[in-house]
Design a protein around this motif. Structure first.
Motif, PDB file in Angstrom:
ATOM      1  N   TYR A  51      62.254  22.088  21.371  1.00 37.66           N
ATOM      2  CA  TYR A  51      62.519  20.661  21.177  1.00 37.66           C
ATOM      3  C   TYR A  51      63.875  20.424  20.507  1.00 37.66           C
ATOM      4  N   ARG A  52      64.627  21.505  20.343  1.00 35.67           N
ATOM      5  CA  ARG A  52      65.977  21.471  19.771  1.00 35.67           C
ATOM      6  C   ARG A  52      66.035  20.842  18.377  1.00 35.67           C
ATOM      7  N   LEU A  53      64.989  21.099  17.602  1.00 33.11           N
ATOM      8  CA  LEU A  53      65.004  20.648  16.215  1.00 33.11           C
ATOM      9  C   LEU A  53      65.940  21.510  15.384  1.00 33.11           C
ATOM     10  N   ILE A  54      66.024  22.791  15.747  1.00 27.25           N
ATOM     11  CA  ILE A  54      66.960  23.680  15.063  1.00 27.25           C
ATOM     12  C   ILE A  54      67.802  24.409  16.101  1.00 27.25           C
ATOM     13  N   ASP A  55      69.037  24.720  15.708  1.00 26.53           N
ATOM     14  CA  ASP A  55      69.939  25.460  16.591  1.00 26.53           C
ATOM     15  C   ASP A  55      70.112  26.878  16.053  1.00 26.53           C
ATOM     16  N   SER A  56      70.995  27.648  16.673  1.00 28.04           N
ATOM     17  CA  SER A  56      71.144  29.055  16.285  1.00 28.04           C
ATOM     18  C   SER A  56      71.617  29.219  14.842  1.00 28.04           C
ATOM     19  N   LEU A  57      72.474  28.334  14.370  1.00 26.93           N
ATOM     20  CA  LEU A  57      72.923  28.410  12.975  1.00 26.93           C
ATOM     21  C   LEU A  57      71.755  28.116  12.027  1.00 26.93           C
ATOM     22  N   ASN A  58      70.943  27.134  12.381  1.00 22.82           N
ATOM     23  CA  ASN A  58      69.782  26.815  11.558  1.00 22.82           C
ATOM     24  C   ASN A  58      68.747  27.937  11.579  1.00 22.82           C
ATOM     25  N   VAL A  59      68.674  28.667  12.692  1.00 21.24           N
ATOM     26  CA  VAL A  59      67.771  29.818  12.743  1.00 21.24           C
ATOM     27  C   VAL A  59      68.188  30.835  11.682  1.00 21.24           C
ATOM     28  N   GLU A  60      69.487  31.055  11.554  1.00 24.30           N
ATOM     29  CA  GLU A  60      69.990  31.979  10.527  1.00 24.30           C
ATOM     30  C   GLU A  60      69.607  31.504   9.130  1.00 24.30           C
ATOM     31  N   HIS A  61      69.741  30.201   8.887  1.00 22.29           N
ATOM     32  CA  HIS A  61      69.351  29.636   7.583  1.00 22.29           C
ATOM     33  C   HIS A  61      67.849  29.792   7.348  1.00 22.29           C
ATOM     34  N   LEU A  62      67.063  29.545   8.397  1.00 22.78           N
ATOM     35  CA  LEU A  62      65.615  29.692   8.284  1.00 22.78           C
ATOM     36  C   LEU A  62      65.235  31.139   7.987  1.00 22.78           C
ATOM     37  N   MET A  63      65.865  32.074   8.682  1.00 21.57           N
ATOM     38  CA  MET A  63      65.585  33.495   8.466  1.00 21.57           C
ATOM     39  C   MET A  63      65.919  33.901   7.028  1.00 21.57           C
ATOM     40  N   ALA A  64      67.061  33.444   6.533  1.00 17.53           N
ATOM     41  CA  ALA A  64      67.460  33.769   5.158  1.00 17.53           C
ATOM     42  C   ALA A  64      66.480  33.155   4.160  1.00 17.53           C
ATOM     43  N   HIS A  65      66.072  31.920   4.408  1.00 17.55           N
ATOM     44  CA  HIS A  65      65.120  31.242   3.517  1.00 17.55           C
ATOM     45  C   HIS A  65      63.791  31.992   3.465  1.00 17.55           C
ATOM     46  N   VAL A  66      63.273  32.348   4.623  1.00 16.54           N
ATOM     47  CA  VAL A  66      61.984  33.056   4.684  1.00 16.54           C
ATOM     48  C   VAL A  66      62.078  34.398   3.963  1.00 16.54           C
ATOM     49  N   GLU A  67      63.187  35.094   4.146  1.00 19.65           N
ATOM     50  CA  GLU A  67      63.353  36.385   3.470  1.00 19.65           C
ATOM     51  C   GLU A  67      63.474  36.203   1.950  1.00 19.65           C
TER      52      GLU A  67
END
Length: 116
Positions: A58-74
């Motif tokens: 649904y394009r709520l997040i893009d590839s840059l936001n995926v990186e932010h999400l991954m860092a946050h989860v870690e």
């Protein structure tokens, strides 16, 4: 007066214990992830989504936001998303399940508690 206070305290304890039984520990992870996506990744934009909304599709997040999400989860949960394909965490509910299960979305084992 003392007897009344003790009775009220006991009722309060029973109410709290009963409400804890109904709470799914996964809910707090989902709530935290939803808040992060909404407030940080979407910068509070007026976008409606829930725990089952496909974030990438649904394009709520893009590839840059995926990186932010991954860092946050870690950082928060000590869980690395690197070895998991996007299809296994494409919704907040699936990601919360992975975090909770330590890598297996169907697992009920809790991997770690949030540190913040």
């Amino acid at each position: 007066m003392m007897l009344l206070s003790a009775a009220l305290i006991e009722v309060a304890r029973e109410t709290v214990a009963h409400s804890r039984e109904k709470v799914d520990p996964l809910d707090s992870v989902e709530t935290s992830l939803h808040r992060f996506v909404d407030q940080v990744l979407l910068s509070g934009e007026d976008v409606e989504f829930d725990a089952e909304t496909p974030l990438l599709e649904y394009r709520l997040i893009d590839s840059l936001n995926v990186e932010h999400l991954m860092a946050h989860v870690e950082d928060v949960y000590g869980f690395s998303m690197v070895d998991h394909p996007p299809s296994s965490w494409n919704t907040i509910r699936k990601l919360a399940g992975l975090i909770r299960g330590g890598g297996s979305a169907g697992s009920t084992k809790w991997r770690s508690e949030p540190t913040s």
